[in-house]
Design a protein around this motif. Sequence first.
Motif, PDB file in Angstrom:
ATOM      1  N   ARG A 124      -8.357  -2.945  -0.232  1.00  0.00           N
ATOM      2  CA  ARG A 124      -8.330  -3.012  -1.762  1.00  0.00           C
ATOM      3  C   ARG A 124      -7.397  -4.379  -2.146  1.00  0.00           C
ATOM      4  NH1 ARG A 124     -10.899   0.959  -1.226  1.00  0.00           N
ATOM      5  NH2 ARG A 124     -11.435   2.688  -2.536  1.00  0.00           N
TER       6      ARG A 124
ATOM      7  N   TYR B 191      -0.064  -2.655  -7.033  1.00  0.00           N
ATOM      8  CA  TYR B 191      -0.075  -2.171  -5.785  1.00  0.00           C
ATOM      9  C   TYR B 191      -1.203  -1.377  -5.419  1.00  0.00           C
ATOM     10  CZ  TYR B 191       5.053  -2.692  -5.394  1.00  0.00           C
ATOM     11  OH  TYR B 191       6.393  -3.600  -5.181  1.00  0.00           O
ATOM     12  N   ALA B 192      -1.631  -1.153  -4.127  1.00  0.00           N
ATOM     13  CA  ALA B 192      -2.862  -0.270  -3.671  1.00  0.00           C
ATOM     14  C   ALA B 192      -2.067   1.195  -3.635  1.00  0.00           C
ATOM     15  CB  ALA B 192      -3.664  -0.709  -2.393  1.00  0.00           C
TER      16      ALA B 192
ATOM     17  N   GLY C 262      -7.794   6.523   0.380  1.00  0.00           N
ATOM     18  CA  GLY C 262      -6.869   7.108   0.997  1.00  0.00           C
ATOM     19  C   GLY C 262      -7.223   7.481   2.401  1.00  0.00           C
TER      20      GLY C 262
ATOM     21  N   GLY D 268      -2.826   5.174  -3.127  1.00  0.00           N
ATOM     22  CA  GLY D 268      -3.673   5.926  -2.453  1.00  0.00           C
ATOM     23  C   GLY D 268      -2.919   7.151  -1.889  1.00  0.00           C
TER      24      GLY D 268
ATOM     25  N   VAL E 189       0.917  -1.168  -0.038  1.00  0.00           N
ATOM     26  CA  VAL E 189      -0.036   0.108  -0.119  1.00  0.00           C
ATOM     27  C   VAL E 189       0.893   1.305   0.135  1.00  0.00           C
ATOM     28  CG1 VAL E 189      -1.897   1.404   1.375  1.00  0.00           C
ATOM     29  CG2 VAL E 189      -1.720  -1.300   1.247  1.00  0.00           C
TER      30      VAL E 189
ATOM     31  N   ARG F 164      -7.736   0.931   4.614  1.00  0.00           N
ATOM     32  CA  ARG F 164      -8.293   0.656   3.252  1.00  0.00           C
ATOM     33  C   ARG F 164      -7.621   0.382   2.012  1.00  0.00           C
ATOM     34  NH1 ARG F 164     -10.518   7.048   4.618  1.00  0.00           N
ATOM     35  NH2 ARG F 164     -12.306   6.220   5.816  1.00  0.00           N
ATOM     36  N   GLY F 165      -6.426   0.448   2.078  1.00  0.00           N
ATOM     37  CA  GLY F 165      -5.422   0.122   1.143  1.00  0.00           C
ATOM     38  C   GLY F 165      -5.319  -1.414   1.240  1.00  0.00           C
TER      39      GLY F 165
ATOM     40  N   LEU G 237       0.906   5.427   0.036  1.00  0.00           N
ATOM     41  CA  LEU G 237      -0.109   6.431   0.639  1.00  0.00           C
ATOM     42  C   LEU G 237       0.832   7.734   0.373  1.00  0.00           C
ATOM     43  CD1 LEU G 237      -1.356   5.208   3.842  1.00  0.00           C
ATOM     44  CD2 LEU G 237      -2.521   5.277   1.708  1.00  0.00           C
TER      45      LEU G 237
ATOM     46  N   THR H 259       0.447  -6.601   4.908  1.00  0.00           N
ATOM     47  CA  THR H 259       0.603  -5.573   3.902  1.00  0.00           C
ATOM     48  C   THR H 259       2.043  -4.792   4.340  1.00  0.00           C
ATOM     49  OG1 THR H 259      -0.666  -3.863   4.642  1.00  0.00           O
ATOM     50  CG2 THR H 259      -1.502  -5.269   2.874  1.00  0.00           C
TER      51      THR H 259
ATOM     52  N   VAL I  35       3.305  -0.952   4.168  1.00  0.00           N
ATOM     53  CA  VAL I  35       2.674   0.183   3.841  1.00  0.00           C
ATOM     54  C   VAL I  35       3.831   1.351   3.805  1.00  0.00           C
ATOM     55  CG1 VAL I  35       1.397   2.198   4.917  1.00  0.00           C
ATOM     56  CG2 VAL I  35       0.588  -0.292   5.156  1.00  0.00           C
TER      57      VAL I  35
END
Length: 232
Positions: A164, A112-113, A141, A115, A7, A160-161, A9, A172, A174
Amino acid sequence: MPLRPTVLLFDIDGTLLTAGSAGRRAIRGAFEQRYGRADACDHFSFGGMTDQAIARQGLEAIGVSVTPAAVAELLATYVGLLEHEVQRVPDAEYRVFPGVLDAVEVAHARGYAVGLGTGNVRAGATVKLRRVGLHLRFDFGGFGDDAELRPELIRHGAERGAARLGRPRSETRVVVIGDTPKDVEAARAIGADCVAVATGGFPVEALVAAGATWAFADLTAPGALEAVVTGR
């Protein structure tokens, strides 16, 4: 060794783009419209702050009781003014930072997610990104609507990621990509990596001192894209 599901961000102001101070002018206009005090936020920097925190600090500065309704009404006025302020900025002053588009495209290509982790309220984030055609590249996001404290909104974005990707957050990787010590601190608070860039005014040395996992002049610097994409 394969990477864990990832994820990313991204912060907006100072990280993805520079908006030519459109946000500050819009919040000044909101305070002027509602309270006749355009100077409410003149005594502090917005760097790394959430919209809710900016509203609260401005209200406190002019002696207005800080209630959820007062903050919400002020920010609604702000978003209404932001579109006009964004469109007023000349193209030369409203631009995406070097390396951003490549990083976003490579991350999407890897599944990847991708966001946002931004102090902007969601509606304000959309306005800022739409001007440069990035609003469709981030479909989730953590936003300034989610929490006043940056670690909490980053946590929302991470969860949220992970959703997804169809994985628990614990499974995950991050990565927060930001430009201020507050971005770094928020990433560390949730156990995320942080790729910090010196495109928003804080030098690389200050970002390293804050605890960034990696820090670069911008996302075109040697090793920056690799750090974002692979964590190596």
